[in-house]
Design a protein around this motif. Structure first.
Motif, short mmCIF file in Angstrom:
data_model
loop_
_atom_site.label_atom_id
_atom_site.label_comp_id
_atom_site.label_asym_id
_atom_site.label_seq_id
_atom_site.Cartn_x
_atom_site.Cartn_y
_atom_site.Cartn_z
N ILE A 128 0.84 -1.20 0.00
CA ILE A 128 0.00 0.00 0.00
C ILE A 128 0.88 1.25 0.00
O ILE A 128 0.63 2.20 -0.75
N GLY A 129 1.94 1.23 0.82
CA GLY A 129 2.86 2.37 0.88
C GLY A 129 3.50 2.66 -0.46
O GLY A 129 3.61 3.82 -0.88
N LEU A 130 3.89 1.62 -1.18
CA LEU A 130 4.49 1.82 -2.51
C LEU A 130 3.44 2.32 -3.50
O LEU A 130 3.76 3.10 -4.40
N GLY A 131 2.20 1.86 -3.34
CA GLY A 131 1.12 2.39 -4.18
C GLY A 131 0.90 3.87 -3.94
O GLY A 131 0.71 4.65 -4.87
N LEU A 132 0.94 4.26 -2.66
CA LEU A 132 0.80 5.68 -2.32
C LEU A 132 1.99 6.48 -2.84
O LEU A 132 1.85 7.65 -3.21
N ALA A 133 3.16 5.87 -2.87
CA ALA A 133 4.36 6.56 -3.38
C ALA A 133 4.23 6.84 -4.87
O ALA A 133 4.89 7.75 -5.38
N GLN A 134 3.41 6.08 -5.57
CA GLN A 134 3.17 6.39 -6.99
C GLN A 134 2.38 7.69 -7.12
O GLN A 134 2.51 8.39 -8.12
N ILE A 135 1.57 7.99 -6.13
CA ILE A 135 0.80 9.23 -6.14
C ILE A 135 1.68 10.39 -5.68
O ILE A 135 1.60 11.49 -6.21
N ALA A 136 2.52 10.15 -4.67
CA ALA A 136 3.44 11.17 -4.15
C ALA A 136 4.86 10.62 -4.26
O ALA A 136 5.39 10.04 -3.31
N PRO A 137 5.51 10.77 -5.43
CA PRO A 137 6.82 10.16 -5.66
C PRO A 137 7.91 10.56 -4.67
O PRO A 137 8.88 9.83 -4.50
N SER A 138 7.75 11.68 -3.98
CA SER A 138 8.77 12.09 -3.00
C SER A 138 8.90 11.07 -1.88
O SER A 138 9.90 11.04 -1.17
N LEU A 139 7.91 10.19 -1.72
CA LEU A 139 7.96 9.16 -0.68
C LEU A 139 8.97 8.06 -0.99
O LEU A 139 9.40 7.34 -0.09
N MET A 140 9.35 7.89 -2.25
CA MET A 140 10.20 6.76 -2.63
C MET A 140 11.53 6.75 -1.87
O MET A 140 12.07 5.69 -1.59
N ARG A 141 12.04 7.90 -1.50
CA ARG A 141 13.33 7.92 -0.81
C ARG A 141 13.26 7.26 0.56
O ARG A 141 14.28 6.91 1.14
N PHE A 142 12.07 7.06 1.11
CA PHE A 142 11.92 6.45 2.41
C PHE A 142 11.83 4.93 2.36
O PHE A 142 11.78 4.28 3.39
N PHE A 143 11.82 4.35 1.16
CA PHE A 143 11.64 2.92 1.04
C PHE A 143 12.91 2.21 0.60
O PHE A 143 12.87 1.20 -0.07
N GLY A 144 14.08 2.72 1.00
CA GLY A 144 15.35 2.11 0.63
C GLY A 144 15.81 1.06 1.61
O GLY A 144 15.17 0.75 2.59
N VAL A 145 16.97 0.53 1.31
CA VAL A 145 17.58 -0.51 2.14
C VAL A 145 18.12 0.11 3.42
O VAL A 145 18.66 1.20 3.41
N GLY A 146 17.97 -0.58 4.54
CA GLY A 146 18.53 -0.12 5.81
C GLY A 146 17.62 0.80 6.57
O GLY A 146 17.89 1.13 7.70
N GLU A 147 16.56 1.27 5.93
CA GLU A 147 15.60 2.10 6.62
C GLU A 147 14.53 1.21 7.23
O GLU A 147 14.56 0.02 7.12
N GLU A 196 -8.07 15.30 -7.32
CA GLU A 196 -8.04 16.40 -6.35
C GLU A 196 -7.58 15.88 -4.98
O GLU A 196 -6.76 16.51 -4.31
N LYS A 197 -8.09 14.72 -4.57
CA LYS A 197 -7.66 14.11 -3.30
C LYS A 197 -6.18 13.73 -3.38
O LYS A 197 -5.45 13.85 -2.39
N ALA A 198 -5.74 13.25 -4.55
CA ALA A 198 -4.33 12.89 -4.72
C ALA A 198 -3.45 14.11 -4.53
O ALA A 198 -2.38 14.04 -3.90
N ALA A 199 -3.87 15.26 -5.06
CA ALA A 199 -3.11 16.50 -4.88
C ALA A 199 -3.07 16.90 -3.40
O ALA A 199 -2.04 17.33 -2.89
N GLU A 200 -4.21 16.75 -2.71
CA GLU A 200 -4.25 17.03 -1.27
C GLU A 200 -3.32 16.09 -0.50
O GLU A 200 -2.67 16.50 0.46
#
Length: 175
Positions: free
Chosen positions: A6-25, A59-63
């Motif tokens: 689900i988190g990765l799906g949400l990261a497709q809407i807000a790509p800035s989240l991808m940096r939080f899904f790396g190794v060691g985190e 609109e919700k995705a932008a919010e």
């Protein structure tokens, strides 16, 4: 659906989240935080329903993207917690008079591995097929990255890391 999916799906809407899904985190903790933001924003009871709502409503995705940016300091804190704890542990060991032999051995083995790869490449590069050279070069780069990570842990990674520390201190109310 599990929190990471689900988190990765949400990261497709807000790509800035991808940096939080790396190794060691701690990606599951970050995913759960992001899912909470999505659920609060959409009013949906589950992460799956929140994701579906955001995918269907631009609109919700932008919010959601705006909400993610507003909670960036909290996400940075979750992202950096594991390094902070490791550094604190290392300092406490040193202050108690103990050496971190495990870390010292890791650095030695990384250096030996890197040197061994470089010697093999230098001595046998003409006799080896290109695929083998590529494989050994990749292994050498992994050893080099491990050494870089050890130096970043020991001495701090960059000015950007210091800037993040300042941001987190200001967001946390300390200065």
């Amino acid at each position: 659906m599990d929190p990471l999916t689900i988190g990765l799906g949400l990261a497709q809407i807000a790509p800035s989240l991808m940096r939080f899904f790396g190794v060691g985190e701690k990606p599951v903790a970050v995913a759960e935080k992001v899912i909470g933001i999505a659920q609060t924003l959409t009013g949906q009871p589950t992460g799956e329903a929140a994701l579906a709502t955001l995918q269907a409503d631009a609109e919700k995705a932008a919010e959601f993207r705006l909400a993610v940016l507003q909670s960036d300091a909290d996400l940075e804190r979750a992202y950096l917690d594991d390094r902070k704890d490791a550094r604190s542990r290392d300092v406490a060991l040193h202050q108690a008079g103990y050496a971190n032999k495990r870390a010292d051995l890791m650095v030695v083995f990384d250096a030996v591995g890197l040197i061994a790869c470089l010697i093999v490449l230098f001595a046998f590069r003409k006799e080896m097929p290109g695929e083998v050279v590529g494989l050994i070069s990749t292994i050498a780069s992994i050893f080099g990255l491990c050494l870089r990570d050890a130096h970043q842990f020991e001495f701090g990674s960059s000015r950007g890391s210091r800037d993040k520390d300042v941001l987190l201190n200001v967001a946390g109310g300390t200065k």
